[in-house]
Design an enzyme around this catalytic site. Structure first.
Site, PDB file in Angstrom:
ATOM      1  N   GLY A   1       0.817  -1.205   0.000  1.00  0.00           N
ATOM      2  CA  GLY A   1       0.000   0.000   0.000  1.00  0.00           C
ATOM      3  C   GLY A   1       0.848   1.251   0.000  1.00  0.00           C
ATOM      4  O   GLY A   1       2.076   1.202   0.142  1.00  0.00           O
TER       5      GLY A   1
ATOM      6  N   GLY B   1       0.402   5.822   0.794  1.00  0.00           N
ATOM      7  CA  GLY B   1      -0.401   6.983   1.143  1.00  0.00           C
ATOM      8  C   GLY B   1       0.336   8.243   0.773  1.00  0.00           C
ATOM      9  O   GLY B   1       1.382   8.202   0.100  1.00  0.00           O
TER      10      GLY B   1
ATOM     11  N   GLY C   1       3.676   8.063   2.997  1.00  0.00           N
ATOM     12  CA  GLY C   1       4.527   6.890   3.098  1.00  0.00           C
ATOM     13  C   GLY C   1       4.102   5.732   2.234  1.00  0.00           C
ATOM     14  O   GLY C   1       3.015   5.716   1.640  1.00  0.00           O
TER      15      GLY C   1
ATOM     16  N   ASP D   1      -8.493  13.964  12.418  1.00  0.00           N
ATOM     17  CA  ASP D   1      -8.783  13.528  11.050  1.00  0.00           C
ATOM     18  C   ASP D   1      -9.608  12.242  11.065  1.00  0.00           C
ATOM     19  O   ASP D   1      -9.341  11.298  10.316  1.00  0.00           O
ATOM     20  CB  ASP D   1      -7.483  13.321  10.270  1.00  0.00           C
ATOM     21  CG  ASP D   1      -7.701  13.343   8.751  1.00  0.00           C
ATOM     22  OD1 ASP D   1      -8.750  13.856   8.307  1.00  0.00           O
ATOM     23  OD2 ASP D   1      -6.825  12.853   8.018  1.00  0.00           O
TER      24      ASP D   1
END
Length: 442
Positions: free
Chosen positions: A24, A26, A29, A140
């Site tokens: 994965g 983002g 990172g 968030d």
């Protein structure tokens, strides 16, 4: 272009871990699957993107995320195992490996049923309560930052991404006027860039509740500026498809003033738990979400049942229906109420409503709840068994007369005097009179 800039770590050894594959990425990172070379345990390795490693502000946020994760030790928050720097200087962290889908991915196919949504929201509140107790505001909370992780055959909620979390009791973490967060979920005070506390997260939970229960955000469409302005100034639109208790909870969580919201994540979680219990009771008892009543099914009992605050109301269709109920259940000192009503283990008031008669109340104690296998074993619909404390006022008079009629013509003198009971004697007193004392007139 970003992919070309990012050096791959697959196949390398990082500390005690072997990097197996990239799983994965983002904004800040890249995430890899790693395995401990000695223990064989698998984990997730999150490494800062190379293009950001020269930016002190981003490096600080990455490290802050790791430190924050370490302080929030809770089953519903992602857990960190290590924080360190790679040989090239990029910060990295080893996290627990989670397999599942985000809440945002889950709701892409439509809103969640309340029975699924409420436990998820409650677990989010439990994670936030742990963070708030450690002096941390997430800032968030959104559907993309909630993972529905699979653990065997079960599912557990994990709150992710504490990358912009604010530590309340440490200076210098956020400049006044700096706006961080996701516009669709931001509290008004967060948008304004002023001081904020844990209640900003509770506002975001209110937005999240609206999102997953209706399938849409409360303020959607238009530009980012329009969305932010709506959070600042407009009341949230009413999700009219939801029952009022759901709407009331969302309204309170999304109040513009923090003082008008829930006081804590613990309080909001408690309200969600109460709402879940109410909803499950409605489902199990066959009550429609907009109602508070159900037709009874036990022994074809001829009444409608309602739960009005802490009092159970039994509304009978006719006097004859009540007499049958009185004969079959009430006179024997017990009641059986269909549906798993949210009654405690102590006393409960039961109001009896008979057409043409006065409302009567009795007091009873909850004896046992019959659920699942227990109900099936007793050949009963799921429900609650009550033991009557006392007969309803006026209800015993009719039965007294019925009993005395059985003695009619056989008792000498005044019937009640002969029996040695008070004129207003309850049925239980008359039942207790020894039969050997009864004489015939003949």
């Amino acid at each position: 272009m970003q992919g070309a800039e990012e050096p791959s770590l697959v196949g390398e050894s990082i500390g005690n871990h072997q990097v197996l594959e990239r799983i994965g990425a983002g904004g800040m990172g890249v995430v890899y699957l790693v395995e401990h070379r000695v223990l064989g345990l698998r984990a997730a390795l999150k490494v800062m993107r190379a293009r950001l490693a020269s930016e002190p502000e981003f490096v600080r946020r990455f490290i802050d995320e790791g430190r924050t994760c370490a302080r929030v030790r809770h089953p519903n928050a992602v857990q960190i195992h290590d924080l360190f720097a790679l040989p090239d200087g990029r910060p990295a962290m080893v996290l627990e490996l989670l397999d599942g889908e985000t809440l945002e991915q889950r709701v892409q196919s439509g809103p969640l049923a309340p029975g699924l949504a409420l436990p998820i929201l409650k677990q989010i509140c439990e994670a936030l309560q742990a963070a708030h107790a450690a002096g941390i505001v997430h800032r968030d909370v959104k559907a993309d930052n909630v993972l529905l992780a699979r653990r065997g055959g079960a599912e557990i909620v994990k709150v992710l991404d504490f990358g912009i979390a604010k530590r309340l009791f440490e200076e210098g973490n956020t400049r006044v006027g700096a706006v961080l967060g996701t516009p669709d979920y931001m509290a008004p005070e967060q948008i304004a860039g002023g001081p904020l506390d844990h209640r900003a997260d509770l506002y975001s939970v209110g937005v999240l509740a609206h999102r997953i229960l209706t399938g849409r955000l409360p303020f959607a469409g238009g530009s980012v500026v329009e969305v932010l302005n709506a959070h600042l100034r407009s009341p949230p639109p009413e999700p009219t498809e939801l029952p009022e208790p759901f709407r009331a909870l969302i309204r309170k969580a999304m109040a513009k003033s923090p003082a008008e919201r829930f006081a804590s994540a613990h309080e909001l979680g408690g309200a969600l738990g109460d709402l879940e219990a109410w909803w499950r009771t409605c489902e199990q008892a066959g009550i429609g979400p907009g109602q508070a009543r159900l037709p009874s099914s036990i022994l074809d009992a001829p009444f409608e049942l309602m739960l009005v605050q802490a009092t159970v109301e039994l509304r009978f269709a006719s006097a004859e229906a009540f007499e049958r109920f009185e004969r079959e259940q009430l006179s024997k000192g017990h009641l059986y109420l269909p549906g798993l009503l949210p009654l405690g283990t102590g006393g409960v008031k039961v109001r009896l409503l008979v057409p043409g008669g006065e409302a009567r109340e009795i007091e009873a104690d909850v004896v046992r709840r019959f659920e699942g296998e227990l109900a099936a074993r007793w050949h009963l619909p799921e429900g609650v068994a009550l033991a009557v404390r006392r007969a309803p006022a006026g209800a015993s008079a009719r039965e007294v007369e019925m009993l005395l009629e059985l003695y009619g013509g056989r008792l000498g003198g005044d019937e009640r005097d002969f029996l040695g009971v008070r004129p207003e004697a309850a049925l239980s007193e008359i039942k207790g009179v020894p039969a050997v004392g009864v004489r015939s007139r003949e």
